[in-house]
Structure formats: C-alpha cells, structure tokens
Design an enzyme around this catalytic site. Sequence first.
Site, short mmCIF file in Angstrom:
data_model
loop_
_atom_site.label_atom_id
_atom_site.label_comp_id
_atom_site.label_asym_id
_atom_site.label_seq_id
_atom_site.Cartn_x
_atom_site.Cartn_y
_atom_site.Cartn_z
N MET A 53 0.88 -1.16 0.00
CA MET A 53 0.00 0.00 0.00
C MET A 53 0.92 1.22 0.00
SD MET A 53 -2.99 1.17 -0.15
CE MET A 53 -4.27 0.05 0.36
N GLY B 225 3.60 -1.38 -4.97
CA GLY B 225 4.49 -2.54 -4.86
C GLY B 225 4.95 -2.88 -6.26
N ASN C 142 2.47 -3.70 -9.27
CA ASN C 142 2.41 -2.69 -10.33
C ASN C 142 2.70 -3.32 -11.70
OD1 ASN C 142 2.00 -0.79 -8.35
ND2 ASN C 142 4.06 0.07 -8.43
N ASP D 269 3.49 12.49 -12.38
CA ASP D 269 4.02 11.62 -11.32
C ASP D 269 4.74 10.44 -11.99
OD1 ASP D 269 4.47 10.03 -9.12
OD2 ASP D 269 2.37 9.61 -8.69
N GLY E 175 8.73 2.90 -14.25
CA GLY E 175 9.61 1.75 -14.51
C GLY E 175 8.81 0.45 -14.46
N ASP E 176 7.86 0.37 -13.54
CA ASP E 176 7.03 -0.84 -13.45
C ASP E 176 6.16 -0.98 -14.69
OD1 ASP E 176 8.08 -1.34 -10.95
OD2 ASP E 176 6.53 -0.19 -9.92
N GLY F 95 -0.26 8.52 -9.26
CA GLY F 95 -0.37 7.18 -8.66
C GLY F 95 0.29 6.14 -9.55
O1 RIB Z 1 8.06 1.36 -8.34
C1 RIB Z 1 7.13 2.04 -7.57
C2 RIB Z 1 6.77 1.23 -6.37
O2 RIB Z 1 7.90 1.10 -5.54
C3 RIB Z 1 5.71 1.83 -5.48
O3 RIB Z 1 4.41 1.48 -5.86
C4 RIB Z 1 6.10 1.36 -4.09
O4 RIB Z 1 5.19 0.47 -3.53
C5 RIB Z 1 7.48 0.75 -4.25
O5 RIB Z 1 7.42 -0.60 -4.22
#
Ligand code: RIB
Length: 297
Positions: A15, A42, A46, A240, A245-246, A281
């Site tokens: 979270m 996370g 993500n 943001d 990267g995710d 977000g």
């Molecule tokens: O890469 C972004 C993520 O890194 C965030 O959502 C946070 O939870 C951390 O894990």
Amino acid sequence: MAAAKRIAVIGSINMDLTARADRHPRVGETVMGLDLRYVPGGKGANQAVAAARLGGRVSLFGCVGDDSFGERLLEGLRENRVDVSHIRRVSQESSGIALITVAGGDNSIVVIPGANSHVTPAYLAERREAILESDIVLLQNEIPVESVEFAVGMCSSAGKAIIWNPAPMRPLSGRAMEQITYCTPNEHEAALLFPGTGSLNELVEKYGGKVIVTMGERGAMAWERGDFLRIPPRPARVVDTTGAGDTFNGALAYALASGRTLREALSLANTAAGLSTERYGAQAGMPLHSELPERWQ
Ligand code: RIB
C-alpha cells in the site's frame, strides 16, 4: 494469430502512502504537504497490473497481510483482471507499505516489506506448478534475494523466459545472472550492477541483448543481433513518475507475450511508461490497451 502467452509476476504488493508536496524535504528538514493518498502499489503488483491492463494474462505470486490493506490490495488487483488465486494472506502480519513523497513530478520511496518477506523459496516451491504454467516470468527485488534466485533457477530449468528488474538494486548470484533472459536496470542500477563496464553502449553490447537499460525521459537502450536498439522516449506531460519503470517492465512482458519483436516490445513499453507518468499514482496511471496509440491496437 496464436493465443497470447501467460505471464507470471513474482514480487511485492504494497500500500503506497503518498504525500504530495511542493518540493522534497532536505535531510533534517520539515516541509508542509499538499495531501496524502493511499494507493495500491508494490513493484510486483504494479508490473502485474501494467501487463494486465494492456490485455495480458497475468498471475501474481506474492503475499499480503491479514490487515485491511491486504483486502484492499487484493480487490484492486482483481479489478485489474490479475489472477490473485495464488497470493497468500499471512496471518498476524501487516501488508507491505511504501512511504512516498512526490514533488515536482519526481518521487522518493521508503519500503517496509511486511508480508513481502514471506515470499520465501518454500512459498514458491509450493506453487511451482502454477508458476510454470506461464511462459514469461517477471521478477523484481522487493522480496528476499534467495527467493528471486530460487525462482530464477526453477523457471530457467523449465525453459521459461525470465525478465528481472533489479529494483531496488541488489545483485544476484553469477549463476542466476546467467539464467535470466533480460535484465532491465535504469542507468543508476546499471552502474551499480555492472561496475567498471564503461559506457551504456559498451554495457549493452558486452551482454549481447541480455541488458535493457531504461533512461527515463531519454528512452531505453538494448542490443539485438549485432545492432544497438535505441528506443526514443514518448514525450509526456509528467505529473508523477511513480510506477513508470514498473509500467515499462509490465508492458515489455505483455508485448513479448503477444509475440512482438524485441524492438517493437521496447517501443510499446516506452510508450506505456510515458503515458503512465501523465496521471497520479503508480497503478492508476497505467494505460489500458485502448489508450495505446493506433499502431499498437
Ligand atoms: O516502483 C514504484 C513502487 O515502488 C511503489 O508502488 C512502491 O510500492 C514501491 O514498491
């Protein structure tokens, strides 16, 4: 067209407690914030959501606590069509939490792992069959390092394609490094992971296609069949960067799973990552398939 391959994401579920401020505080300083939001995050979750929102068939392997955050995190994943049936709810443990400050479009993050520490080799061994139903496996570094190495060994023996996103940066054993298919550091992680390798050109060439370097607003770089792949950025009105990267990694897995070439996959991943920075977000900003430019439809 052949059915899209399945993707297993093994990683963290957090979270995110995200404070917005006009600027980041310096060490020892207090600044007044604008607001605080609780948003699912996370790196594992993500990346799973990024691939699923684009249309990927994704199962997430990880742990949440038996707290109210755990319930909300699972709900969010289900809403995004991620298979959560293998996620473990750990009793008497809190879910992972990330404390994030966003200012001027950039972020700084502190992660408290909580239930993510329960993603152990034993947890993964119990779910071996389910993990190996997938064709592509995506991993990061917010679960214990021995679990990442265990998963890499297990999936590589079964001939799976493995994408490892070394974030936050922590090295893997030489054996595991040999077994992964793609490693996707940003420039900072690349410098730590491959010290003394020289320029980025030299790095991607030396590792012959295994290393894909993401360079934020300058795009991404890789090497394929004797040639440099320089993928230009998608210009973005950045709000943001959390989760960009995710998004790149999730979209890369999705694109490879749907049969794109590496060049196409990197270009699609870059576009998705750029789009994700235009909304606030980590997961909320990730594009749906219908939001990709026409050439990717
Ligand atoms: O890469 C972004 C993520 O890194 C965030 O959502 C946070 O939870 C951390 O894990």
